[in-house]
Write an enzyme that holds these catalytic residues in place. Structure first.
Site, PDB file in Angstrom:
ATOM      1  N   LEU A 136      -0.012  -3.008 -97.412  1.00  0.00           N
ATOM      2  CA  LEU A 136      -1.052  -3.148 -96.397  1.00  0.00           C
ATOM      3  C   LEU A 136      -0.431  -3.462 -95.037  1.00  0.00           C
ATOM      4  O   LEU A 136      -0.825  -2.885 -94.018  1.00  0.00           O
ATOM      5  CB  LEU A 136      -2.041  -4.249 -96.799  1.00  0.00           C
ATOM      6  CG  LEU A 136      -3.116  -4.618 -95.777  1.00  0.00           C
ATOM      7  CD1 LEU A 136      -3.985  -3.417 -95.421  1.00  0.00           C
ATOM      8  CD2 LEU A 136      -3.981  -5.766 -96.307  1.00  0.00           C
ATOM      9  N   LYS A 186       1.140  -0.355 -93.623  1.00  0.00           N
ATOM     10  CA  LYS A 186       0.120   0.578 -93.160  1.00  0.00           C
ATOM     11  C   LYS A 186      -0.464   0.140 -91.824  1.00  0.00           C
ATOM     12  O   LYS A 186      -0.745   0.970 -90.951  1.00  0.00           O
ATOM     13  CB  LYS A 186      -0.997   0.688 -94.211  1.00  0.00           C
ATOM     14  CG  LYS A 186      -2.135   1.635 -93.850  1.00  0.00           C
ATOM     15  CD  LYS A 186      -1.666   3.072 -93.770  1.00  0.00           C
ATOM     16  CE  LYS A 186      -2.827   4.007 -93.477  1.00  0.00           C
ATOM     17  NZ  LYS A 186      -2.372   5.413 -93.276  1.00  0.00           N
ATOM     18  N   GLU A 187      -0.627  -1.163 -91.646  1.00  0.00           N
ATOM     19  CA  GLU A 187      -1.238  -1.679 -90.424  1.00  0.00           C
ATOM     20  C   GLU A 187      -0.276  -1.699 -89.237  1.00  0.00           C
ATOM     21  O   GLU A 187      -0.634  -1.295 -88.136  1.00  0.00           O
ATOM     22  CB  GLU A 187      -1.778  -3.098 -90.678  1.00  0.00           C
ATOM     23  CG  GLU A 187      -3.055  -3.126 -91.495  1.00  0.00           C
ATOM     24  CD  GLU A 187      -4.250  -2.560 -90.744  1.00  0.00           C
ATOM     25  OE1 GLU A 187      -4.249  -2.594 -89.508  1.00  0.00           O
ATOM     26  OE2 GLU A 187      -5.184  -2.073 -91.404  1.00  0.00           O
ATOM     27  N   SER A 188       0.947  -2.182 -89.455  1.00  0.00           N
ATOM     28  CA  SER A 188       1.833  -2.430 -88.308  1.00  0.00           C
ATOM     29  C   SER A 188       3.236  -1.870 -88.448  1.00  0.00           C
ATOM     30  O   SER A 188       4.012  -1.926 -87.486  1.00  0.00           O
ATOM     31  CB  SER A 188       1.939  -3.940 -88.067  1.00  0.00           C
ATOM     32  OG  SER A 188       2.627  -4.564 -89.154  1.00  0.00           O
ATOM     33  N   TYR A 238      -7.286   5.834 -96.198  1.00  0.00           N
ATOM     34  CA  TYR A 238      -6.546   4.597 -95.914  1.00  0.00           C
ATOM     35  C   TYR A 238      -6.239   3.848 -97.216  1.00  0.00           C
ATOM     36  O   TYR A 238      -5.104   3.425 -97.452  1.00  0.00           O
ATOM     37  CB  TYR A 238      -7.391   3.754 -94.972  1.00  0.00           C
ATOM     38  CG  TYR A 238      -6.901   2.356 -94.665  1.00  0.00           C
ATOM     39  CD1 TYR A 238      -6.052   2.121 -93.581  1.00  0.00           C
ATOM     40  CD2 TYR A 238      -7.321   1.267 -95.421  1.00  0.00           C
ATOM     41  CE1 TYR A 238      -5.634   0.830 -93.274  1.00  0.00           C
ATOM     42  CE2 TYR A 238      -6.908  -0.020 -95.123  1.00  0.00           C
ATOM     43  CZ  TYR A 238      -6.056  -0.234 -94.050  1.00  0.00           C
ATOM     44  OH  TYR A 238      -5.642  -1.511 -93.744  1.00  0.00           O
TER      45      TYR A 238
END
Length: 466
Positions: A316, A319-321, A449
């Site tokens: 996660l 995927k985010e940063s 996502y």
């Protein structure tokens, strides 16, 4: 006493012959698994939405580097999947025979291992057009007086990968030259055998020339001059009863050869010694270390607080940063878990640039989502998927999809059912339904996502120890 002895004897006979029959049955089943392959072709693959490919975990085929999936086969397969309009699911195996078994049993769609096309293998599968050519060499150490010709193989022990073409090549040398040496087949990938030579656990192995060349660029003590077999075509394998998929892969190979993609990726992974060194020595590479990012320790702390596998939370975060603490989205989300300013304030984050504080803010938000969904979706794995979608698009939109699932007779405890209606939230029939409160949404992006995170997590789970 006599009865007891007879009983023991009967038990032994039954056990032995029972075991023997079971073994024979299993062996016959294993031997014939390719005769009636499962019927799955391109139309069904497109319908289900993803292509399943078997790859090696190596510094050239497929690996994780700083959280990112990389590799020659990976990039080729990703491009192929895009051309076919499907997503890519990878299966990581080093056992070649098992790979053919999974292919014929319908558990995989393609073996992307750069396999030499041999007569025995053509009984197991069909092969694509060649993606290139590879020869094989003997890998040995320079400090052990390297062997220079086949005659010097006499009485030596050569350790090789099980079910590869190397044994047949070595057998041919023994027959043609009249030399006798021992061949030890073992499970593992080529890089593990090269590493054993480097570590002096074994003296000799045989691998593809290009893989040997990659290793020799940064291990000065390796000698790879003795050629075992000249170059021959290598290709990917598909089921014999999947002509549509075979044709699509062949068309794609022709197209990408003309465009230069295959040569470009070959140079990137096999001919760039600097990149090869980092892949094989970085602690952030799944080939060399067991670390995903510089923030693994705080991710583990956050995952423990959530009750998650830390590799799932790492997926996660990536995927985010991309593990960049200074990352800022176009909408103003910041930090490792890309929280908006209002969410940062709500969950007690004063300094979003502080990795621990930023991460724990996101963890606290996930805890909130867990509490929100717990009663409606008791099963943890299904709930996590719904939480991930909520993290991406907002739990209001996901709650709308949950209500639509309930209204139209789906399973409101199943992510698959909820995802279906989340994707329909761009259709006026559904986003204007009276049960919907949050209106229009590009729900397919949230579904993708979730898929992206779970696919990445599967790779982390296989390649990185808990």
């Amino acid at each position: 006493m006599k009865k007891a002895l007879v009983g023991v004897l009967v038990f032994f006979v039954i056990s032995f012959f029972g075991f023997q029959c079971t073994f024979i049955d299993n062996r016959e089943t294993q031997e014939k698994y390719w005769e009636n392959p499962v019927q799955i072709d391109l139309d069904e693959i497109v319908k289900r939405g993803y292509l399943r490919a078997i790859v090696d975990n190596s510094s050239t085929s497929y690996y994780i580097y700083r959280g990112r999936r990389m590799g020659y086969e990976f990039e080729l397969l990703k491009n192929l999947a895009n051309e076919l309009g499907v997503r890519l699911h990878l299966i990581i195996k080093s056992d070649i025979q098992e790979a053919f078994y999974l292919l014929n049993k319908g558990k995989a769609d393609v073996i992307a291992m750069n396999l030499e096309i041999t007569e025995p293998r053509q009984k197991l599968a069909k092969f694509s057009y060649p993606l290139g050519q590879m020869g094989t060499v003997l890998v040995q150490r320079k400090d052990k007086k390297p062997l220079n010709d086949f005659w010097e193989l006499q009485d030596k022990v050569i350790h090789i990968r099980k079910d590869a073409v190397y044994k047949a090549q070595l057998d041919n040398i023994q027959e043609a030259y009249g030399v006798n040496f021992s061949i030890q087949e073992e499970k593992g990938d080529n890089e593990s055998f090269i590493q054993k030579v480097i570590n002096k656990e074994i003296d000799y192995t045989v691998v593809d020339r290009v893989e040997a060349m990659v290793s020799s660029t940064y291990y000065d003590n390796l000698d790879i001059n003795l050629e075992i077999s000249p170059k021959s075509d290598v290709a990917w394998a598909v089921r014999k009863n999947a002509p549509q998929l075979e044709a699509a892969i062949n068309e794609w190979i022709e197209k990408k050869n003309k465009a230069g993609l295959i040569n470009t990726l070959f140079a990137k992974y096999f001919q760039n010694s600097k990149n090869s060194f980092f892949r094989n020595n970085s602690p952030f590479s799944s080939v060399a270390g067991n670390t995903i990012s510089p923030y693994d320790n705080i991710i583990k702390k956050g995952a423990e607080s959530l009750g998650w596998d830390w590799r799932l939370l790492a997926s996660l975060v990536y995927k985010e940063s991309g593990f960049d603490t200074t990352a800022t989205s176009y909408a103003g989300a910041v930090g490792l878990l890309q929280l908006m300013p209002v969410t940062l304030e709500r969950f007690g984050v004063e300094n979003p640039n502080d990795p621990l504080e930023s991460l724990m803010g996101g963890v606290n938000y996930l805890k909130y989502l867990d509490k929100f969904w717990r009663e409606r979706i008791p099963e943890a794995n299904e709930r996590i998927k719904v939480m991930l979608a909520s993290y991406n698009i907002g739990h209001g939109h996901v709650e709308d999809a949950w209500k639509l699932t309930l209204k139209y007779g789906g399973n409101p405890q199943s992510w698959e059912s909820i995802a279906r209606f989340l994707q329909l939230k761009n259709d006026p029939k559904y986003f204007r339904d009276p049960v919907v409160k949050s209106g229009y949404a590009k729900g397919h992006l949230a579904v993708n996502y979730v898929d992206d995170i779970l696919i990445l997590y599967e790779s982390y789970r296989v390649l990185i120890d808990p």
